[in-house]
Every structure is written in C-alpha cells, then in structure tokens.
Design a protein around this motif. Structure first.
Motif, PDB file in Angstrom:
ATOM      1  N   TYR A 236       0.831  -1.208   0.000  1.00 44.84           N
ATOM      2  CA  TYR A 236       0.000   0.000   0.000  1.00 44.84           C
ATOM      3  C   TYR A 236       0.863   1.254   0.000  1.00 44.84           C
ATOM      4  CZ  TYR A 236      -3.642   3.284   1.390  1.00 44.84           C
ATOM      5  OH  TYR A 236      -4.521   4.343   1.437  1.00 44.84           O
ATOM      6  N   GLU A 237       1.958   1.230   0.758  1.00 48.67           N
ATOM      7  CA  GLU A 237       2.820   2.402   0.832  1.00 48.67           C
ATOM      8  C   GLU A 237       3.460   2.711  -0.512  1.00 48.67           C
ATOM      9  OE1 GLU A 237       2.845  -0.088   2.827  1.00 48.67           O
ATOM     10  OE2 GLU A 237       2.151   0.739   4.748  1.00 48.67           O
ATOM     11  N   LEU A 238       3.830   1.650  -1.265  1.00 47.30           N
ATOM     12  CA  LEU A 238       4.443   1.868  -2.573  1.00 47.30           C
ATOM     13  C   LEU A 238       3.423   2.387  -3.580  1.00 47.30           C
ATOM     14  CD1 LEU A 238       7.079   1.713  -4.065  1.00 47.30           C
ATOM     15  CD2 LEU A 238       6.592  -0.658  -4.648  1.00 47.30           C
ATOM     16  N   ALA A 239       2.196   1.876  -3.517  1.00 42.41           N
ATOM     17  CA  ALA A 239       1.142   2.402  -4.384  1.00 42.41           C
ATOM     18  C   ALA A 239       0.847   3.857  -4.051  1.00 42.41           C
ATOM     19  CB  ALA A 239      -0.114   1.558  -4.244  1.00 42.41           C
ATOM     20  N   LEU A 240       0.888   4.197  -2.768  1.00 42.39           N
ATOM     21  CA  LEU A 240       0.687   5.580  -2.360  1.00 42.39           C
ATOM     22  C   LEU A 240       1.809   6.473  -2.872  1.00 42.39           C
ATOM     23  CD1 LEU A 240      -1.501   6.987  -0.624  1.00 42.39           C
ATOM     24  CD2 LEU A 240       0.094   6.887   1.279  1.00 42.39           C
ATOM     25  N   LYS A 241       3.011   5.908  -2.940  1.00 45.85           N
ATOM     26  CA  LYS A 241       4.149   6.663  -3.472  1.00 45.85           C
ATOM     27  C   LYS A 241       3.922   7.032  -4.936  1.00 45.85           C
ATOM     28  CE  LYS A 241       8.531   7.887  -2.522  1.00 45.85           C
ATOM     29  NZ  LYS A 241       8.959   8.670  -1.354  1.00 45.85           N
ATOM     30  N   ILE A 242       3.275   6.159  -5.687  1.00 49.79           N
ATOM     31  CA  ILE A 242       2.990   6.443  -7.089  1.00 49.79           C
ATOM     32  C   ILE A 242       1.922   7.524  -7.204  1.00 49.79           C
ATOM     33  CG2 ILE A 242       2.126   5.436  -9.234  1.00 49.79           C
ATOM     34  CD1 ILE A 242       3.295   2.774  -8.335  1.00 49.79           C
ATOM     35  N   PHE A 243       0.915   7.456  -6.342  1.00 49.74           N
ATOM     36  CA  PHE A 243      -0.185   8.399  -6.422  1.00 49.74           C
ATOM     37  C   PHE A 243       0.221   9.812  -6.016  1.00 49.74           C
ATOM     38  CE2 PHE A 243      -4.513   6.623  -7.144  1.00 49.74           C
ATOM     39  CZ  PHE A 243      -4.109   5.370  -7.576  1.00 49.74           C
TER      40      PHE A 243
ATOM     41  N   ARG B 191     -10.029   4.310  -5.160  1.00 50.30           N
ATOM     42  CA  ARG B 191     -10.630   5.439  -4.449  1.00 50.30           C
ATOM     43  C   ARG B 191     -10.026   5.581  -3.055  1.00 50.30           C
ATOM     44  NH1 ARG B 191     -17.101   6.481  -3.326  1.00 50.30           N
ATOM     45  NH2 ARG B 191     -16.831   8.500  -2.258  1.00 50.30           N
ATOM     46  N   VAL B 192      -9.762   4.452  -2.401  1.00 51.20           N
ATOM     47  CA  VAL B 192      -9.122   4.510  -1.086  1.00 51.20           C
ATOM     48  C   VAL B 192      -7.744   5.141  -1.193  1.00 51.20           C
ATOM     49  CG1 VAL B 192      -8.214   3.122   0.809  1.00 51.20           C
ATOM     50  CG2 VAL B 192     -10.436   2.576  -0.178  1.00 51.20           C
ATOM     51  N   LEU B 193      -7.010   4.782  -2.238  1.00 52.06           N
ATOM     52  CA  LEU B 193      -5.684   5.370  -2.434  1.00 52.06           C
ATOM     53  C   LEU B 193      -5.776   6.852  -2.797  1.00 52.06           C
ATOM     54  CD1 LEU B 193      -3.896   2.533  -4.443  1.00 52.06           C
ATOM     55  CD2 LEU B 193      -3.221   3.389  -2.203  1.00 52.06           C
ATOM     56  N   ALA B 194      -6.694   7.194  -3.681  1.00 55.95           N
ATOM     57  CA  ALA B 194      -6.785   8.578  -4.157  1.00 55.95           C
ATOM     58  C   ALA B 194      -7.274   9.531  -3.083  1.00 55.95           C
ATOM     59  CB  ALA B 194      -7.701   8.655  -5.380  1.00 55.95           C
ATOM     60  N   GLU B 195      -7.955   9.041  -2.053  1.00 54.71           N
ATOM     61  CA  GLU B 195      -8.467   9.894  -0.988  1.00 54.71           C
ATOM     62  C   GLU B 195      -7.693   9.722   0.309  1.00 54.71           C
ATOM     63  OE1 GLU B 195     -12.618   9.281  -0.575  1.00 54.71           O
ATOM     64  OE2 GLU B 195     -13.113  10.214  -2.504  1.00 54.71           O
ATOM     65  N   ASP B 196      -6.488   9.193   0.218  1.00 53.94           N
ATOM     66  CA  ASP B 196      -5.668   9.037   1.412  1.00 53.94           C
ATOM     67  C   ASP B 196      -5.318  10.408   1.986  1.00 53.94           C
ATOM     68  OD1 ASP B 196      -3.847   6.746   2.802  1.00 53.94           O
ATOM     69  OD2 ASP B 196      -2.817   8.672   2.796  1.00 53.94           O
ATOM     70  N   ASP B 197      -5.391  10.534   3.309  1.00 49.89           N
ATOM     71  CA  ASP B 197      -5.153  11.825   3.964  1.00 49.89           C
ATOM     72  C   ASP B 197      -3.714  12.311   3.797  1.00 49.89           C
ATOM     73  OD1 ASP B 197      -7.599  12.544   4.781  1.00 49.89           O
ATOM     74  OD2 ASP B 197      -7.415  11.834   6.841  1.00 49.89           O
ATOM     75  N   VAL B 198      -2.768  11.387   3.672  1.00 54.13           N
ATOM     76  CA  VAL B 198      -1.372  11.792   3.512  1.00 54.13           C
ATOM     77  C   VAL B 198      -1.185  12.543   2.191  1.00 54.13           C
ATOM     78  CG1 VAL B 198       1.002  10.970   3.317  1.00 54.13           C
ATOM     79  CG2 VAL B 198      -0.553   9.893   4.945  1.00 54.13           C
ATOM     80  N   LEU B 199      -1.827  12.044   1.131  1.00 57.19           N
ATOM     81  CA  LEU B 199      -1.721  12.719  -0.164  1.00 57.19           C
ATOM     82  C   LEU B 199      -2.310  14.126  -0.098  1.00 57.19           C
ATOM     83  CD1 LEU B 199      -2.728   9.885  -2.657  1.00 57.19           C
ATOM     84  CD2 LEU B 199      -0.441  10.732  -2.164  1.00 57.19           C
ATOM     85  N   TRP B 200      -3.478  14.262   0.479  1.00 49.72           N
ATOM     86  CA  TRP B 200      -4.140  15.567   0.508  1.00 49.72           C
ATOM     87  C   TRP B 200      -3.477  16.497   1.504  1.00 49.72           C
ATOM     88  CZ3 TRP B 200      -7.394  16.957  -3.174  1.00 49.72           C
ATOM     89  CH2 TRP B 200      -7.978  15.959  -3.946  1.00 49.72           C
ATOM     90  N   PHE B 201      -2.871  15.947   2.560  1.00 48.10           N
ATOM     91  CA  PHE B 201      -2.124  16.800   3.487  1.00 48.10           C
ATOM     92  C   PHE B 201      -0.915  17.424   2.787  1.00 48.10           C
ATOM     93  CE2 PHE B 201       1.619  16.885   6.330  1.00 48.10           C
ATOM     94  CZ  PHE B 201       1.247  17.953   7.123  1.00 48.10           C
ATOM     95  N   LYS B 202      -0.173  16.615   2.030  1.00 43.34           N
ATOM     96  CA  LYS B 202       0.972  17.149   1.309  1.00 43.34           C
ATOM     97  C   LYS B 202       0.544  18.161   0.251  1.00 43.34           C
ATOM     98  CE  LYS B 202       3.955  13.110   1.955  1.00 43.34           C
ATOM     99  NZ  LYS B 202       4.711  12.029   1.286  1.00 43.34           N
ATOM    100  N   MET B 203      -0.594  17.895  -0.385  1.00 44.42           N
ATOM    101  CA  MET B 203      -1.073  18.827  -1.401  1.00 44.42           C
ATOM    102  C   MET B 203      -1.522  20.144  -0.764  1.00 44.42           C
ATOM    103  SD  MET B 203      -3.748  17.934  -4.435  1.00 44.42           S
ATOM    104  CE  MET B 203      -2.722  16.514  -4.807  1.00 44.42           C
TER     105      MET B 203
END
Length: 607
Positions: free
Chosen positions: A117-124, A143-155
């Motif tokens: 999961y962490e590697l897939a999140l790295k791609i997203f 959808r779970v990956l695209a709405e991960d809080d870590v991604l949106w926090f960094k954005m």
C-alpha cells in the motif's frame, strides 16, 4: 495472503498439478496446451510469478471477465462431482480459493495486489487534483488510495495552507483543502471589489506620526511624543500593545522623536533622534529587552524579516546586532564607511547564524558580512548615487540616478546583483525620473516592481531585462510599492493608495488620505497603509498654544484593511459612513441616511 500461507498454497498446487495418477486437475495439466482450462494456465502463472496473463485479463472488459469466471466455476463444480467425496472436498477448497482470488483480481487493479500500500501511495503522490479525481472513479481500491489523507495533506501544505500543521490535525484533508481554496477565492474577490473591514489605528495623544512598520498581524508606529505603539490585529486587546520607553529617553525633556521603527514576528525595534535604540518582544511587550545608544542621529534602521538580526547606521558607522541562543543581544559586526549610510536592508533567509546586510552610501553599495573583516563593495560608479534599495534571499536590487551631464546614456537604471557571486544579473529601466522605491523580496520570481518620480509604477522581468508593465499612478511621484503574483499596491506623494491587477494593468480601486503614503504592506487577506506627514512640527490649532498639540489633519493616519471579513457585516463600511449625524466632528457627516430605493424596498435606515 501472508508470505508463508502463499508459499504453502503454491506448494500444494505444484503437487496437484504435477501428479499423474489422481485428480481432474492433474489430468488437465497433462493434456494439450490448447485443450487445458484457462484457470490451470493462470494457476501456472501464479506459481511461477509471471504476471503477463493477469495484465492481459485486467485490460478486458469487466462483464466478459465475470461471465468467463462464472462459466469456469460451473465447469469445475460439474467435473468434481464425478470423483470420491474425500478428494472432492480438498479440490473444491483449493479451486474455490483460486477462483476467489481471481474474482479479487477482477475488482482490484493489479498493482494494488502485487505492490504494498505504501508503494502504491508513493505512485499516487505524483498526481494532481484532476488525476486523483479520475483515479478515484476507477475502483474502490483506487478510491481509497486517491483519498488518502497523507496525499491531501501534502497537497494542502504544498499550496501554502496550514504550513505548521500535522497529518492528524484534520479528519479530512481533502475537505480542508477545498475549504481553503474557496476561502482564498472569496478573499481574492473581496480584494478586487474592495469588500471587507476598514479600521484606522489612531493613537490618541495628539502627536504627529513619524514612522510605521508592519509584519504579519503586527503594526508598529512611532510618534513625535516619543511613544511607540504596537497593535496585534489578531488580538486587539493584547497587553503587548503598550511599549514602554527606556529610562534615558523617558526622563529627558523634551522627549526625543521616534525616527525609525521596525517589527517582525518576534521583536520590535525603535530608534530615537538622540541615537537610542530600544527592542521589545512582540509577545510580552512592556519593558525593552535590549537597549543601546549610538553617538549621533540614526539614518537607517533595519530588522531581519525572519530572524532576530538588527542593523543600525549613524553617519558613516554601521553595526549588526543579533540575539544568541539564550536571548542575549550582542554586536557581531561594526564598520565605518567613507560616506554617510543612507539606506540599510537585512537580507532575508540567512538565519541567525550568518546574517548579511546590504547598504548604500553615496554611489556605492556594500555587503556587510560578520565573517569578513571589511564591508565588501558590490557596486560603485562615480557620479551615480543610489536612490533606493531592496534585497531578496539571493539578489539585491537598487536604483541608480544619472546626473544631468550623463542623461544621454539612457536615464536612470535599476541594477540587480547576485549575492553569492557578487556579479550583475540585470540592468533595467531608462526613466528620466529617479527611482524612489523597489520591491524585490515580495515580488513573483524573476520579477521586480519599482516606483519612480515620473508618476509611474513599473514591473520588470529580470531574466529578459525588459518591462512587463508600466502603470501611470500618482501625479506627485510613487513613494511606496509592493506586489505579489497577481496584484500591485502603490502609494503616492499625494496620499493616494492604488490597487492594480498586474496582468491586465487595470486599476481595481483607490483610497485617499492626507499626507504622502510612506508605508504599504499586505499579505493574503490584509493591507496596512500609512500616510505620514513630512512636517513633524506643525503649528497648533491656536497661535497662543504653547505645546503645539497637532490637529487631526496634521497627525497622519494608519489604515488596516481586512478582506477576509463578511461583506454583509457593518465593519466593512468606512468609518465616515458609520458615523452619527449628531457627532461633534465637523467632517464626519452622516452619509448613511436612507435613500429612495431603501423606502421602496421596505428597509429602514439606522439613523
């Protein structure tokens, strides 16, 4: 599956597929490759770690795959009914497990199974807002990956919102980013339409305003009475607003005027006519935390915008002070120049350990570094005095005046130098008037904005060395200017404050007060302007008035605009519009009376 369970699962399937004596699966495995069921070839791919069959199957349509898996399940169930019960139970269990895994492949993208999961999140994390929205519509797993809080926090932090926050500070960073963007859009609209609250920061002592400085939510002002006032616009009732003068200046009679003030996020500084310098903490206020005196009058005072570094210049003498780790202020550098220092700027982004200051004396620009024994000369041309100065973290810009006998060479110029190499970067402008103000620190990358005595505000591209915009602004010359990525705010000698849209070169709105605009400072949602009179000793209201208490029209004014306020609130109306008609002030007429359309609409006036 876990690693050990997957290995055991593969081992059992190897035994069943390589067996030659029992089981329908074994018989199918030794048949011709063209007649064996597809789930057997898929099983071989899973056992061998090959992924190409799975990739091909992912590319097929969803309905065809489901129909194929359903027919495969029915065929296997029919073949298993022809064998003994003991063997059927074992084979059915393994087949059901394989078919269940294949159904998961049908619903979940391939790399979600093969990659952690962490590697897939790295791609997203390399996707933008639009791409994440599209990926969220592919499947539930995506959808779970695209709405991960870590991604949106960094954005969210990458766009400049909530820089000091952590991931756990918000339950949904996607909603937080949406709210921040909507708020920024509303603030931008309020800026363009002049919607918000307007306040006048008046110090009611009847003395003349001498100098103003602002940073973030702090506004610092000095007066001819020797008083220094600090406003915290986020906490108007803060105790730090009242700053006490040092005992030497407080006991002198008459008290010396305040000549210069500077403020940043942690400390405030003021210089007096007698050469005294006071420093206060913006958190506690009250008594000064540091005080010293320089012989002679102080011509320049500069405070680091992001670090506790203070620079002062009195005559040809210049010094840099800074606070150590324990909070004690020490002099780290002193120098004496051949001519009187006229302007001084502390370079931002250098931190407390390696401060750097740029200063001008006559026609020479120096760099003052505590690590060097003598000030380093950056630019000097005989007969071309420097008129204004500003610096960013990597460059310094200054205006150069051309004398009358050299006007044939193109007029006044603005020079830009690199602070690391000391080499010139650009030379722009060819104005007949003197450049009076420059804003390089707050301007967008590769741009600088400057004001001139010829009534124009100019924007230059440093890379191309050309003019981007030329705005006819103030008929008595431009006195202060600041810009960001889309707007310019300028002040003039006639007391006019103008807000411009940079790309279109159009004036959005303007405000007028008495006296020249000597200070303009804005951030995302607030604007601070100061109209400071040139005459610091005006006559009183009466000829026989001994203390010469200044009338309101002589004192100067500080205006604070907040564009984040609700447009429907009463605070966004100008003070003169909110005044009562029975007030004693002769110029505060009530212009908020009822209009004909108010009566037609059924509304009632407040006065």
């Amino acid at each position: 599956m876990a690693g050990e369970e997957l290995a055991a699962f593969r081992e059992r399937w190897k035994q069943e597929l390589t067996s030659k004596t029992e089981g329908p699966v074994c018989a199918s495995s030794h048949s011709d490759s063209g007649n064996q069921p597809e789930y057997v070839s898929i099983a071989h791919s899973l056992l061998g770690g090959r992924t190409s069959p799975l990739l091909e199957r992912i590319q097929e349509e969803r309905t065809r795959r489901k129909r194929q898996y359903n027919s495969m399940t029915s065929a296997c169930s029919a073949s298993l009914q022809q064998h003994p019960q003991r063997k059927v139970k074992k084979d059915v269990k393994l087949l059901d497990q394989l078919i269940h895994d294949l159904n998961e492949v049908n619903d979940i993208p391939f790399f979600d199974i093969e990659l952690p999961y962490e590697l897939a999140l790295k791609i997203f994390q390399y996707l933008g807002l639009t791409e994440l929205g599209r990926c969220a519509q592919v499947s539930r797993a995506w959808r779970v990956l695209a709405e991960d809080d870590v991604l949106w926090f960094k954005m969210c932090t990458g766009e400049g919102y909530h820089q000091d926050a952590s991931v756990s500070d918000s339950p949904c960073w996607k909603s937080t980013l949406r709210d921040c963007r909507n708020s920024a859009k509303a603030v931008c609209s309020n800026w363009k339409n002049r919607v918000g609250s307007i306040s006048q920061l008046q110090f009611e002592l009847g003395k003349v305003l001498c100098d103003v400085s602002s940073c973030d939510s702090f506004v610092l002002a000095g007066y001819t009475s020797g008083d220094v006032r600090l406003w915290d616009t986020l906490h108007w009732d803060a105790a730090a607003s009242y700053l006490k003068t040092n005992s030497l200046s407080a006991n002198s009679e008459p008290r010396p005027h305040v000549s210069h003030v500077q403020v940043n996020g942690t400390v405030a500084a003021a210089a007096y006519e007698d050469g005294c310098v006071d420093l206060w903490s913006t958190e506690t206020g009250g008594e000064p935390i540091h005080h010293y005196q320089i012989p002679g009058r102080i011509q320049a005072l500069a405070l680091g915008p992001d670090s506790p570094v203070l620079g002062t210049a009195a005559g040809p003498d210049v010094r840099l002070n800074r606070a150590d780790d324990r909070g004690y202020w020490r002099t780290v550098c002193q120098a004496q120049l051949p001519k009187i220092v006229e302007s001084l700027v502390v370079v931002p982004g250098r931190g407390q350990q390696h401060p750097l200051a740029a200063l001008t004396a006559g026609e020479t620009v120096y760099l003052l570094d505590p690590r060097e024994e003598e000030p380093r000369m950056l630019h000097s041309v005989y007969g071309h005095p420097v008129t204004c100065l500003d610096a960013s973290d990597s460059q310094v810009a200054f205006g150069v005046k051309r004398t009358d006998w050299l006007m044939h060479d193109g007029g006044n110029k603005v020079h830009v130098y690199n602070l690391e190499t000391g080499k010139p970067v650009a030379c722009v402008g060819s104005s007949p008037g003197d450049f009076t103000c420059i804003n390089l620190r707050d301007a967008p990358p590769h741009l600088l904005v400057c004001g001139n005595k010829d009534r124009r505000v100019r924007v230059f591209d440093i890379r191309a060395g050309s003019s981007v915009a030329s705005l006819y602004a103030h008929h008595l010359g431009v006195t202060s200017v600041q810009a960001d990525d889309w707007k310019i705010v300028s002040g003039g000698g006639e007391g006019l404050v103008c807000v411009w849209e940079m790309r279109m070169g159009a004036k959005l709105w303007e405000m007028h007060n008495r006296h020249p605009v000597r200070h303009v400072r804005f951030n995302t949602s607030t604007l601070v302007t100061a109209n400071i009179p040139d005459d610091k000793v005006p006559r009183g209201a009466c000829i026989t008035d001994d203390d010469l208490t200044a009338h309101r029209r002589h004192r100067g004014v500080i205006c604070h605009y907040d564009f984040s306020e609700d447009a429907l609130s009463q605070d966004h109306v100008l003070p003169i519009c909110r005044s009562d008609f029975n007030e004693s002030y002769g110029y505060n007429y009530n212009i908020g009376l009822a209009m004909p359309y108010d009566r037609l609409s059924g509304s009632h006036p407040s006065h």
